[in-house]
Design an enzyme around this catalytic site. Sequence first.
Site, PDB file in Angstrom:
ATOM      1  N   LYS A 102       0.829  -1.215   0.000  1.00  0.00           N
ATOM      2  CA  LYS A 102       0.000   0.000   0.000  1.00  0.00           C
ATOM      3  C   LYS A 102       0.858   1.257   0.000  1.00  0.00           C
ATOM      4  O   LYS A 102       0.600   2.204  -0.730  1.00  0.00           O
ATOM      5  CB  LYS A 102      -0.893   0.048   1.257  1.00  0.00           C
TER       6      LYS A 102
ATOM      7  N   ARG B 139      11.973  -3.048  11.532  1.00  0.00           N
ATOM      8  CA  ARG B 139      10.921  -2.730  12.495  1.00  0.00           C
ATOM      9  C   ARG B 139      10.651  -3.927  13.404  1.00  0.00           C
ATOM     10  O   ARG B 139      10.587  -5.054  12.940  1.00  0.00           O
ATOM     11  CB  ARG B 139       9.640  -2.351  11.744  1.00  0.00           C
TER      12      ARG B 139
ATOM     13  N   ARG C  48      12.046  -6.666   5.079  1.00  0.00           N
ATOM     14  CA  ARG C  48      11.917  -5.216   4.879  1.00  0.00           C
ATOM     15  C   ARG C  48      12.833  -4.449   5.831  1.00  0.00           C
ATOM     16  O   ARG C  48      12.982  -4.796   6.990  1.00  0.00           O
ATOM     17  CB  ARG C  48      10.459  -4.816   5.132  1.00  0.00           C
TER      18      ARG C  48
ATOM     19  N   ARG D 129      -0.185  -9.823  12.979  1.00  0.00           N
ATOM     20  CA  ARG D 129      -0.697  -8.705  12.163  1.00  0.00           C
ATOM     21  C   ARG D 129      -1.572  -9.233  11.031  1.00  0.00           C
ATOM     22  O   ARG D 129      -2.601  -8.648  10.696  1.00  0.00           O
ATOM     23  CB  ARG D 129       0.470  -7.884  11.592  1.00  0.00           C
TER      24      ARG D 129
ATOM     25  N   ARG E 134      -9.152   0.621   9.316  1.00  0.00           N
ATOM     26  CA  ARG E 134      -8.782  -0.790   9.417  1.00  0.00           C
ATOM     27  C   ARG E 134      -9.896  -1.612  10.043  1.00  0.00           C
ATOM     28  O   ARG E 134      -9.743  -2.811  10.208  1.00  0.00           O
ATOM     29  CB  ARG E 134      -7.539  -0.923  10.283  1.00  0.00           C
TER      30      ARG E 134
HETATM   31  P1  AMP Z   1       1.337  -0.112   9.578  1.00  0.00           P
HETATM   32  O1  AMP Z   1       2.616   0.628   9.520  1.00  0.00           O
HETATM   33  O2  AMP Z   1       0.223   0.510   8.794  1.00  0.00           O
HETATM   34  O3  AMP Z   1       1.481  -1.582   9.268  1.00  0.00           O
HETATM   35  O4  AMP Z   1       0.841  -0.027  11.107  1.00  0.00           O
HETATM   36  C1  AMP Z   1       1.639  -0.513  12.170  1.00  0.00           C
HETATM   37  C2  AMP Z   1       0.768  -0.729  13.396  1.00  0.00           C
HETATM   38  O5  AMP Z   1       0.152   0.493  13.797  1.00  0.00           O
HETATM   39  C3  AMP Z   1      -0.398  -1.708  13.201  1.00  0.00           C
HETATM   40  O6  AMP Z   1      -0.001  -3.073  13.332  1.00  0.00           O
HETATM   41  C4  AMP Z   1      -1.333  -1.264  14.322  1.00  0.00           C
HETATM   42  O7  AMP Z   1      -0.902  -1.736  15.591  1.00  0.00           O
HETATM   43  C5  AMP Z   1      -1.152   0.256  14.312  1.00  0.00           C
HETATM   44  N1  AMP Z   1      -2.130   0.877  13.393  1.00  0.00           N
HETATM   45  C6  AMP Z   1      -1.879   1.490  12.205  1.00  0.00           C
HETATM   46  N2  AMP Z   1      -3.010   1.927  11.652  1.00  0.00           N
HETATM   47  C7  AMP Z   1      -4.021   1.579  12.494  1.00  0.00           C
HETATM   48  C8  AMP Z   1      -5.423   1.719  12.463  1.00  0.00           C
HETATM   49  N3  AMP Z   1      -6.056   2.304  11.421  1.00  0.00           N
HETATM   50  N4  AMP Z   1      -6.137   1.227  13.501  1.00  0.00           N
HETATM   51  C9  AMP Z   1      -5.544   0.670  14.567  1.00  0.00           C
HETATM   52  N5  AMP Z   1      -4.219   0.460  14.647  1.00  0.00           N
HETATM   53  C10 AMP Z   1      -3.447   0.914  13.611  1.00  0.00           C
END
Ligand code: AMP
Length: 217
Positions: free
Chosen positions: A13, A160, A127, A171, A88
């Site tokens: 994304k 990360r 990554r 996840r 989400r």
């Molecule tokens: P990402 O970098 O988008 O994969 O997000 C990393 C982490 O941030 C996710 O695994 C969630 O713990 C938290 N997170 C990101 N976006 C959301 C969201 N829209 N709702 C809840 N938690 C989020």
Amino acid sequence: MNIIMLGAPGAGKGTIASQMKEKYNLPHISSGDIFRANIKENTELGKLAKSYIDKGTLVPDDVTINMMVDRLCKDDCKNGFILDGFPRTIVQADGLNEALNKSNTKIDLAILVEGDDDQIAERLSGRRVCEKCGATYHIVSMPPKVDGVCDKCGATLIHRKDDTADVIKDRLKTYHEQTKPLIDYYNEKGILKTISGFIKSKEEMIDAIDKIISFGN
Ligand code: AMP
């Protein structure tokens, strides 16, 4: 145009959103990046978010919706935005709609970035991310020129904590249980388009994006 990016973590994304940001001059707003910035600054929001992020679960809906609605009120979103990683859950999607309705606007396009779990797990575990500018690399398929150093800004690349095998599994589980229902949600609104997250060349990706964007206009 107001766009949201849907898809599993690691589906691609962010990469596609960055291409669109450049081409269409729209802000690319990643909920994960905003949480990580708060963690870095050790804010109260950051402390709360970290406890969920480290486990691979979602930050509570009310906290996330408030944070993202605040961000969308900023001036740079007046002519549209690309949301990456938000919404989400169905509750977040409803919260977003409600906020947009108040300013007489709506989501025009939901782009689903597809990829299967095995490919995604492989991509995430390899990554590496620049801690300064956020550029992403892969240790096998897209390594930086100098090991551990960002090609773009020279800062250090990090692995990360939530890109490790156990957290990746959680996840993906969270994605299947809580985020996947959004595919039907936006499909029923007639605004869902799909793109593969594993397109190799930049040209092909831009071509695929162009086709999708012309649909939204
Ligand atoms: P990402 O970098 O988008 O994969 O997000 C990393 C982490 O941030 C996710 O695994 C969630 O713990 C938290 N997170 C990101 N976006 C959301 C969201 N829209 N709702 C809840 N938690 C989020």
